[in-house]
Design a protein around this motif. Sequence first.
Motif, short mmCIF file in Angstrom:
data_model
loop_
_atom_site.label_atom_id
_atom_site.label_comp_id
_atom_site.label_asym_id
_atom_site.label_seq_id
_atom_site.Cartn_x
_atom_site.Cartn_y
_atom_site.Cartn_z
N SER A 1 0.83 -1.21 0.00
CA SER A 1 0.00 0.00 0.00
C SER A 1 0.87 1.26 0.00
CB SER A 1 -0.94 -0.01 1.21
OG SER A 1 -1.74 -1.18 1.18
N LYS B 1 -4.71 2.70 2.43
CA LYS B 1 -4.42 2.76 3.86
C LYS B 1 -3.21 1.89 4.19
CE LYS B 1 -6.89 3.08 8.13
NZ LYS B 1 -7.62 2.15 8.99
N THR C 1 -4.69 -4.14 4.45
CA THR C 1 -5.52 -4.25 3.24
C THR C 1 -6.28 -5.57 3.29
OG1 THR C 1 -3.79 -3.02 2.13
CG2 THR C 1 -5.42 -4.07 0.72
N ASP D 1 -4.40 -3.08 -5.30
CA ASP D 1 -3.81 -3.44 -4.00
C ASP D 1 -4.44 -4.74 -3.54
OD1 ASP D 1 -2.31 -3.27 -1.75
OD2 ASP D 1 -3.35 -1.55 -0.86
MG MG Z 1 -1.80 -2.97 2.34
#
Ligand code: MG
Length: 375
Positions: A18, A31, A39, A56
């Motif tokens: 991320s 985030k 995630t 992601d």
């Molecule tokens: Mg992540």
Amino acid sequence: MKTKANILVLGTSGAGKSTLINSVIGKEVAKVGHGQHETKKLQPYVSEDLNFQLIDSRGFEYSSWNTHKAVKDMKTWIKNGLKDEKTRIHMLWFCVDATSKRFTKQTIKTVEDVKKEWKDVPIIVILTKSFFRAEDEDNIEMVRNTFCKVAKKTGMPLAIIPILAQPPKGENIVPRGIEELIQVTQINLDSAVRASDEAVKKYDLKCKKIKSQTLTVGAATSGVVVGAIPIDFPDAAVLTPLETMLISGIARVYKLDQSDELVKKIIARILEAGTVSMVAKAAINKLKLIPGIANIAADVLNAIVAGLIVFGIGQAASIIMEKVYIGDMDSSELDWINAIVESSMGNVIRKVTETISMNHGEYNVKDIIKALVSE
Ligand SMILES: [Mg+2]
Ligand SMILES: Nc1nc2c(ncn2[C@@H]2O[C@H](COP(=O)(O)OP(=O)(O)OP(=O)(O)O)[C@@H](O)[C@H]2O)c(=O)[nH]1
């Protein structure tokens, strides 16, 4: 607007997927975690300046529930992408934490599992959290060596790039590697898109083959029922409606236009080769001579032989229709059709003989079907 290429960002949990995405997009979009799996699901991020979007993913650790979930989600995404241009994956960014000093074959195997349907998708390995340039060479070497052990299956990555997406707090170290990553990605995206077109075609053919096989197994089982009607011989005339239905069903799987003259001719030729031709008669006789099979009561034997003949025809029809579908055939003369029917019948005879001999002369429908549908 041209659809953007998709890049799936994956790797172990906390590797910095991320953080990397935020850095490439240039905004805090994803985030970032602190001491926990952050995630939880696949999430695409787009930037207007880039010709690709980044997806992601949930991080994986080998053999954990998270890995299972992560792999399952990615596989579903990739499968859907094979049908839908917008979600098709064109490249993998595989994040490896440079500070962990650990990179095993198992981790690559997890990635391999993700891209099973998608063998040609290129990988770029990103050594995340590369705080120290002095360690780059060792880390690259570690990744390269591990890949070498499994390269036959996975191929080597396009590049292994050390990256520092974010300077460490309070330290005077500058981020690095992002420009190089974008450059290598962009140069390779063209061929990646081409590779994925190939993979989509392969997947499409695989699905069609499975559908045809399901029809064939169903019809062959009905063949057993038709054959059970006491007749001297699995009579072509009794089986023909079943075979016609099967071949026509397979033509539908391959989306062939059955009002087309050539398609009509091809269907007629398969039917002829598989029922009344010398090939079919020879196959029937050979099936009846398989050691062990002769001990079976005559009417049951006829039923089995009928089922096997239908199976051989179905398998041949699938191979033939695939050739018509991809345009890999000679339409000026159709003798190649007989050759395929003959070889499929031969294949059925060989597999049945092998299975019965493995079962010490015992006949077992389940084992035979299993052997017939295996590659
Ligand atoms: Mg992540
Ligand atoms: N200083 C610094 N910290 C980083 C870098 N990359 C990742 N981190 C830290 O590593 C931790 C995990 O980063 P994430 O980006 O959330 O990792 P992830 O791979 O997305 O993790 P999951 O979503 O849980 O799978 C966070 O505390 C980040 O701040 C980097 O380039 N520099």
